[in-house]
Design an enzyme around this catalytic site. Structure first.
Site, PDB file in Angstrom:
ATOM      1  N   ASP B   4      -2.625  23.165 -37.392  1.00 37.68           N
ATOM      2  CA  ASP B   4      -1.923  22.818 -36.155  1.00 37.68           C
ATOM      3  C   ASP B   4      -2.953  22.996 -35.049  1.00 37.68           C
ATOM      4  O   ASP B   4      -3.225  24.115 -34.622  1.00 37.68           O
ATOM      5  CB  ASP B   4      -0.738  23.771 -35.945  1.00 37.68           C
ATOM      6  CG  ASP B   4       0.001  23.463 -34.652  1.00 37.68           C
ATOM      7  OD1 ASP B   4       0.054  22.287 -34.263  1.00 37.68           O
ATOM      8  OD2 ASP B   4       0.507  24.411 -34.024  1.00 37.68           O
ATOM      9  N   GLU B  65      -2.239  17.805 -37.535  1.00 37.06           N
ATOM     10  CA  GLU B  65      -1.282  17.121 -36.661  1.00 37.06           C
ATOM     11  C   GLU B  65      -1.972  16.037 -35.839  1.00 37.06           C
ATOM     12  O   GLU B  65      -3.070  16.231 -35.317  1.00 37.06           O
ATOM     13  CB  GLU B  65      -0.614  18.130 -35.730  1.00 37.06           C
ATOM     14  CG  GLU B  65       0.579  17.535 -35.008  1.00 37.06           C
ATOM     15  CD  GLU B  65       1.295  18.579 -34.156  1.00 37.06           C
ATOM     16  OE1 GLU B  65       1.850  19.520 -34.722  1.00 37.06           O
ATOM     17  OE2 GLU B  65       1.283  18.422 -32.924  1.00 37.06           O
ATOM     18  N   ASP B 138       2.263  28.791 -34.192  1.00 44.70           N
ATOM     19  CA  ASP B 138       1.148  27.940 -34.639  1.00 44.70           C
ATOM     20  C   ASP B 138       0.877  28.129 -36.125  1.00 44.70           C
ATOM     21  O   ASP B 138       0.495  27.200 -36.827  1.00 44.70           O
ATOM     22  CB  ASP B 138      -0.120  28.274 -33.851  1.00 44.70           C
ATOM     23  CG  ASP B 138       0.147  28.356 -32.360  1.00 44.70           C
ATOM     24  OD1 ASP B 138      -0.089  27.360 -31.669  1.00 44.70           O
ATOM     25  OD2 ASP B 138       0.643  29.404 -31.918  1.00 44.70           O
TER      26      ASP B 138
END
Lengths: 172, 172
Positions: B4, B65, B138
């Site tokens: 992430d 991501e 996260d």
């Protein structure tokens, strides 16, 4: 070293700051990556070619264009990915990085933040005393970035003098 | 390996795909960089810590991501720079990279593309059989990305079978 970042075409240049506002051309080029390759292959290509350029020209500092959120989303993101990769190439060698917006570059080089590509190319050609305009536009932009930095950081053209604007242009 | 991405906090995880939909947790962590450092120092930190993680866990593939142009411009750009840096870490090792949007991850993990953080964390905790929810968010998101990839690439849970959707998720 000046870089006009991009995933498909990345303009790269090296100049030598002289006395006062004189700037001497050293080298200019364009890194191209194959649009049919994966994003990761293309970013690795850029990383390796930036490393080669740095190996050859040993730049003292890097001026690179600051990316904004204008234009096609995927293009902007690809350019921003490339910028991260290029910055790390500089960071590994302890080369300080300075970012300038397109209008800062245009204003520094031509006196007009809204100058068109033709005007910027004409000024770059004149400043560097080139026999003919650098091509393609990415190459001219990479030179314009390098010139912009030389002029915005007057200590380069003097003998180690401090410029109050210097640290302000080193962006976080 | 699931990431992430972010400049200030970057969630990183490693999971092992098992049979069917089973996914086993291996490791999870957060890379933090100091906001008072230069952008180039922070990106170099991320690059080195991703390399350390890859040295330790030898991931077969990376799920990360996809960044969109939402939110504060400078934050989005910083995240996009970090993504470029992380992708090159993978590319140097020939680790294939797959990108997923936040809603693809949410949908894969919770069945709902608009799930909130709490729902995603709860599903991640359940799927991996963790004693307690991973923190911070996260870290949970990095695990969700890894799980999403395991489930979107069924060949991982089978024995080398081909999945037609596989190459489609490897983005340019």
């Amino acid at each position: 070293m000046g870089v006009d970042p991009g995933l498909t075409r990345c303009g790269i240049s090296t100049v030598q700051a002289g006395r006062g506002r004189s700037v001497l051309p050293v080298a200019v080029g364009v890194i191209r990556t194959d649009a049919s390759d994966d994003l990761s292959t293309r970013l690795l290509d850029i990383s390796m070619k930036i490393d080669e350029w740095m190996d050859e020209y040993h730049p003292d500092m890097l001026a690179i264009e600051r990316v904004f959120e204008r234009g096609v989303v995927s293009t902007v993101m690809h350019t921003a990915h490339a910028v991260g990769v290029i910055i790390v190439c500089a960071a590994r060698r302890d080369i300080p990085v300075y970012m300038y917006t397109p209008s800062e570059v245009k204003k520094a080089v031509s006196g007009n933040g809204r100058a068109d590509k033709k005007q910027v190319t004409a000024m770059v050609t004149r400043v560097l005393g080139l026999a003919e305009p650098p091509r393609p536009a990415d190459a001219a932009d990479a030179l314009a970035l390098a010139i912009c930095h030389c002029w915005r950081a007057p200590m380069l053209g003097l003998s180690g003098g401090q410029n109050p604007g210097w640290s302000a242009s080193r962006h976080k």
